[in-house]
Scaffold this active site. Structure first.
Site, PDB file in Angstrom:
ATOM      1  N   GLN A 262       0.818  -1.207   0.000  1.00  0.00           N
ATOM      2  CA  GLN A 262       0.000   0.000   0.000  1.00  0.00           C
ATOM      3  C   GLN A 262       0.852   1.258   0.000  1.00  0.00           C
ATOM      4  O   GLN A 262       0.459   2.284  -0.564  1.00  0.00           O
ATOM      5  CB  GLN A 262      -0.945  -0.011   1.204  1.00  0.00           C
ATOM      6  CG  GLN A 262      -1.943  -1.156   1.176  1.00  0.00           C
ATOM      7  CD  GLN A 262      -2.732  -1.223  -0.127  1.00  0.00           C
ATOM      8  OE1 GLN A 262      -3.475  -0.316  -0.464  1.00  0.00           O
ATOM      9  NE2 GLN A 262      -2.548  -2.304  -0.879  1.00  0.00           N
ATOM     10  N   HIS A 332      -8.149   0.031   5.007  1.00  0.00           N
ATOM     11  CA  HIS A 332      -7.940  -1.415   4.934  1.00  0.00           C
ATOM     12  C   HIS A 332      -7.429  -1.912   6.279  1.00  0.00           C
ATOM     13  O   HIS A 332      -6.451  -1.374   6.805  1.00  0.00           O
ATOM     14  CB  HIS A 332      -6.886  -1.783   3.887  1.00  0.00           C
ATOM     15  CG  HIS A 332      -7.140  -1.221   2.520  1.00  0.00           C
ATOM     16  ND1 HIS A 332      -6.442  -0.130   2.026  1.00  0.00           N
ATOM     17  CD2 HIS A 332      -8.001  -1.603   1.550  1.00  0.00           C
ATOM     18  CE1 HIS A 332      -6.859   0.134   0.798  1.00  0.00           C
ATOM     19  NE2 HIS A 332      -7.811  -0.741   0.488  1.00  0.00           N
ATOM     20  N   ASP A 365      -7.848  -5.345  -3.786  1.00  0.00           N
ATOM     21  CA  ASP A 365      -7.618  -4.326  -4.806  1.00  0.00           C
ATOM     22  C   ASP A 365      -8.042  -4.793  -6.192  1.00  0.00           C
ATOM     23  O   ASP A 365      -8.320  -3.961  -7.061  1.00  0.00           O
ATOM     24  CB  ASP A 365      -6.134  -3.948  -4.837  1.00  0.00           C
ATOM     25  CG  ASP A 365      -5.749  -3.010  -3.706  1.00  0.00           C
ATOM     26  OD1 ASP A 365      -6.647  -2.380  -3.130  1.00  0.00           O
ATOM     27  OD2 ASP A 365      -4.546  -2.919  -3.397  1.00  0.00           O
TER      28      ASP A 365
END
Length: 434
Positions: A262, A332, A365
Site C-alpha cells: 500500500q 484497509h 484491490d
C-alpha cells in the site's frame, strides 16, 4: 518507520484518537488547494481544465472529450492476459455488488394504509479514475460496475491525460471503460476533474452529474468535500491506508510485504502495524527495510513509510489493539492473528476487513469481489465504502385511502394545532367537509 509505544498507558477514546498517526497538515493544505482548483473550473470551465493539464500533467492541446476511436483502439491493443483479468474482476465485483441492492418492501401500516420503500438510482454518475503514479484500471471496474448494477443510465468517466501517451488517458484504463460499455470519457485529472463532473463543462459536452465517486490522492478527496452539497459523493477515498493488527503468530515477511504494497501507491500513503509482540515488531522493521529497498517504487515507499502517517504501534494486549484500530478506522484492516476469524467481529470500524494472512489487501484491490474504493482519514467510523447503494436513493411512496385517513384524522389535527400549524390540520379536514 517510527515506533509509537502505547504500553502501560490508560487512554480514553479521545486520547486514543490523539495517538493515531495522521498527516493532518497535509490534509488541511490539500483542502485549501483543491477548493481553489474546483472553484477555478466552476468559473472558467474548459480553459481552467487545460491550464491544469499543462501544469499538473504536462499535456497541452489534447482531446478533453475522448473520441470513440481512442476507446476502440485501446481495447483492441490491450494485453490478452490483462483483458482476461479485467473480465474476471468484472464478474466478481458484479456478484458482490448485486447483493447490495435492496428489494422493494411494502409495509402495511393498517387497512388501506401502506408505505412502499423503494431504492431509485440517480440519473447520472461521474466516476474518477486515478492515472498519475499508477493507472488504476481496476478502479474502472470498482466504480462502473456498482453504478450499472444500481441502474444508473448515464455514467461519465474522468481520468488524467498522460504525457507518455500523447495526451490520451492511459490505454489500460480506456480498455477497461470500453469493456464496460462506457463511451462518455474525459481526459482530465485531479481536483479539477471532480469540479468539472460536479459543475459540468458545456464546451466539452459535459453535463453535471448527480453523484461523484472514485479514489485518488488527498487533493481528489478534498475536492469531493469542496463539491459536497452540489452533488452527492462517496466517502473521501484519499491516499491509501493499511493497518495490520498482528500477534506473535504472524509472519513478519508477509506483514512487511503488505505494508509496502500500500505504501507504493503514494508518498502520502499510510502504513501502520499494531502489535503486542515486541519481537515481531522488530522483525517487521527489519523486513520492511529489506523489502522496501528491493521493490520498484522504493523511493516512494520509503517516503510513505517515513512520514508521520506511518508507524509501528506497540500495545499491551489484544483489547488495546482492538481499541486503537477502531479509533483509527482504517481504510484497509488486516488481521494477522492466530484466531483471526473469531476476532474479526470486534473490529467494527474499517472500510474493509481482511481476515487471516492469506487474505491480503492486494486481493481486495483486484479480485476479491469486494470494492476497493473505501473511506480514508478515519471516515470508516461512520461512512461506508463504494457500493451499488452509493448510487441509490431510498424513497418512500405513501398510499392511504379515505378510511385509512379518517382513522388518523383526529390525531393529525391535534398535533398540527399543538405545533401551531393549523393549516396542516385544515388540509386534513378539507377532505371530510363539503
Amino acid at each position: 518507520m517510527r515506533t509509537i509505544d502505547l504500553r502501560g498507558r490508560e487512554l480514553s477514546p479521545a486520547g486514543m484518537l490523539a495517538a493515531v498517526p495522521r498527516a493532518t497538515q497535509a490534509r488541511a493544505e490539500a483542502l485549501e488547494t483543491a477548493t481553489r482548483i474546483v472553484d477555478d473550473v466552476r468559473d472558467r470551465g474548459e480553459a481552467a481544465l487545460r491550464e491544469q493539464a499543462e501544469r499538473f500533467d504536462r499535456v497541452t492541446d489534447h482531446a478533453v472529450r475522448v473520441p470513440a476511436e481512442h476507446l476502440t483502439e485501446a481495447l483492441a491493443s490491450v494485453d490478452p492476459t490483462v483483458r482476461a483479468a479485467l473480465e474476471e474482476a468484472i464478474v466478481r465485483v458484479r456478484q458482490g455488488s448485486e447483493a447490495q441492492v435492496p428489494a422493494p418492501q411494502i409495509t402495511e401500516i393498517g387497512p388501506g394504509a401502506r408505505i412502499l420503500q423503494r431504492w431509485q438510482p440517480v440519473a447520472r454518475a461521474g466516476v474518477y479514475i486515478p492515472g498519475g503514479k499508477a493507472p488504476l484500471a481496476s478502479s474502472v471496474v470498482m466504480n462502473v460496475v456498482p453504478a450499472q448494477v444500481a441502474g444508473v443510465q448515464h455514467i461519465a468517466l474522468a481520468s488524467p491525460p498522460q504525457a507518455d501517451h500523447d495526451g490520451r488517458i492511459h490505454p489500460t484504463i480506456l480498455a477497461a471503460a470500453a469493456l464496460l460499455g462506457i463511451s462518455e470519457v474525459y481526459a482530465m485529472g485531479g481536483a479539477g476533474a471532480i469540479g468539472a463532473l460536479a459543475w459540468g463543462v458545456p464546451t466539452i459536452g459535459l453535463d453535471p452529474v448527480d453523484v461523484v465517486s472514485g479514489p485518488g490522492n488527498n487533493f481528489v478527496a478534498s475536492a469531493k468535500r469542496a463539491v459536497a452539497g452540489v452533488v452527492g459523493t462517496d466517502s473521501e477515498a484519499g491516499a491509501t491506508e493499511i493497518l495490520i493488527v498482528a500477534d506473535a503468530s504472524a509472519d513478519p515477511r508477509l506483514v512487511a510485504a503488505d505494508l509496502i504494497s500500500q505504501a507504493e501507491h503514494d508518498e502520502q500513503a499510510s502504513a501502520v502495524l499494531v502489535t503486542d509482540a515486541v519481537e515481531l515488531a522488530e522483525q517487521v522493521a527489519v523486513e520492511v527495510d529489506r523489502q522496501a529497498a528491493a521493490t520498484r517504487h522504493s523511493e516512494r515507499v520509503r517516503v510513505a513509510l517515513d512520514g508521520p502517517q506511518s508507524a509501528i504501534v506497540l500495545v499491551d494486549d489484544r483489547a488495546m489493539a482492538t481499541a486503537f484500530s477502531n479509533a483509527y478506522a482504517p481504510e484497509h484492516l488486516e488481521l494477522h492473528l492466530v484466531d483471526a476469524e473469531e476476532a474479526a467481529s470486534a473490529f467494527t470500524s474499517a472500510g474493509a476487513v481482511f481476515v487471516g494472512d492469506q487474505t491480503p489487501v492486494s486481493l481486495g484491490d483486484y479480485m476479491a469481489g469486494s470494492n476497493h474504493v473505501l473511506p480514508t482519514g478515519g471516515q470508516a467510523r461512520y461512512a461506508p465504502g463504494l457500493g451499488a447503494y452509493t448510487f441509490l436513493r431510498p424513497q418512500q411512496v405513501i398510499s392511504y385511502d379515505r378510511e385509512a385517513l379518517a382513522s388518523v384524522r383526529e390525531g393529525v389535527v391535534a398535533l398540527a394545532n399543538a405545533e401551531v400549524l393549523p393549516a396542516h390540520g385544515e388540509a386534513i379536514e378539507a377532505r371530510f367537509t363539503a
